[in-house]
Design an enzyme around this catalytic site. Structure first.
Site, PDB file in Angstrom:
ATOM      1  N   CYS A  74       0.852  -1.188   0.000  1.00 34.59           N
ATOM      2  CA  CYS A  74       0.000   0.000   0.000  1.00 34.59           C
ATOM      3  C   CYS A  74       0.890   1.240   0.000  1.00 34.59           C
ATOM      4  O   CYS A  74       1.773   1.371   0.842  1.00 34.59           O
ATOM      5  CB  CYS A  74      -0.894  -0.007   1.233  1.00 34.59           C
ATOM      6  SG  CYS A  74      -1.921   1.470   1.404  1.00 34.59           S
ATOM      7  N   CYS A 102       0.358   3.213   3.540  1.00 35.96           N
ATOM      8  CA  CYS A 102       0.851   2.728   4.837  1.00 35.96           C
ATOM      9  C   CYS A 102       1.961   1.699   4.746  1.00 35.96           C
ATOM     10  O   CYS A 102       2.546   1.338   5.760  1.00 35.96           O
ATOM     11  CB  CYS A 102      -0.302   2.171   5.664  1.00 35.96           C
ATOM     12  SG  CYS A 102      -0.930   0.577   5.065  1.00 35.96           S
ATOM     13  N   CYS A 124      -7.270  -1.318   1.510  1.00 35.83           N
ATOM     14  CA  CYS A 124      -6.170  -1.832   2.314  1.00 35.83           C
ATOM     15  C   CYS A 124      -6.726  -2.136   3.709  1.00 35.83           C
ATOM     16  O   CYS A 124      -7.367  -1.286   4.328  1.00 35.83           O
ATOM     17  CB  CYS A 124      -5.055  -0.791   2.404  1.00 35.83           C
ATOM     18  SG  CYS A 124      -3.748  -1.223   3.577  1.00 35.83           S
ATOM     19  N   CYS A 137      -4.941   0.418   6.529  1.00 35.57           N
ATOM     20  CA  CYS A 137      -5.252   1.854   6.649  1.00 35.57           C
ATOM     21  C   CYS A 137      -6.573   2.243   6.002  1.00 35.57           C
ATOM     22  O   CYS A 137      -6.950   3.419   6.027  1.00 35.57           O
ATOM     23  CB  CYS A 137      -4.114   2.699   6.076  1.00 35.57           C
ATOM     24  SG  CYS A 137      -3.924   2.592   4.287  1.00 35.57           S
ATOM     25  N   CYS A 187      -8.458  -5.329  -9.897  1.00 38.52           N
ATOM     26  CA  CYS A 187      -8.091  -4.227 -10.788  1.00 38.52           C
ATOM     27  C   CYS A 187      -7.669  -3.047  -9.909  1.00 38.52           C
ATOM     28  O   CYS A 187      -8.504  -2.354  -9.337  1.00 38.52           O
ATOM     29  CB  CYS A 187      -9.299  -3.885 -11.659  1.00 38.52           C
ATOM     30  SG  CYS A 187      -9.008  -2.607 -12.865  1.00 38.52           S
TER      31      CYS A 187
END
Length: 144
Positions: free
Chosen positions: A55, A58, A104, A107, A129
């Site tokens: 991510c 984070c 995510c 976060c 995607c």
């Protein structure tokens, strides 16, 4: 699939001002406001380097290159997250359609959407995607 009420509190939580300070305007628009980058413009669309995708907000691990495939849809595509609990799936009824949004799990940043039954022949019959701007690739040589 999670609802807003059932996804809980993120493990990494920052104020809107902190996110704006940390992220570029494009990253903020996608990760924190559920935007979408233009197709075929993201840095990881046609990249197949071995490594880990985390991510961008984070740093939590999300996907591994082994599950990335060429979907030719304009965004990086994966057939599965590196672990099911790395992402949160929730219904998205924006834009007059029903889709499944991918967040995510650490976060709660927006990553993209997941689609099923499109005939790509992947082991899961799914296409995660993702927006390139939501991800950061750590090549295998730097993760070993």
């Amino acid at each position: 699939m999670s609802s807003d009420a059932s996804i809980g509190t993120p493990k990494v939580s920052k104020s809107d001002a902190e996110w704006r300070e940390q992220l570029s305007p494009e990253e903020y628009a996608v990760l924190r406001q559920a935007g979408t980058e233009r197709p075929f413009t993201g840095e990881y669309d046609e990249v197949f380097t071995e490594g880990v995708y985390s991510c961008r907000a984070c740093g939590a691990e999300l996907f591994r290159s082994e599950t990335k495939f060429a979907s030719h849809c304009g965004w990086p595509s994966f057939y599965a997250p590196s672990a099911d609990d790395n992402v949160i799936l929730r219904e998205d009824r924006a834009m007059g359609m029903t889709r499944v949004e991918v967040l995510c799990a650490t976060c709660h940043s927006h990553l993209g959407h997941v689609f099923s039954g499109e005939g790509y022949g992947t082991p899961t019959d799914q296409r995660y995607c993702m927006n390139s701007v939501s991800l950061r690739l750590e090549p295998l040589e730097s993760t070993a």
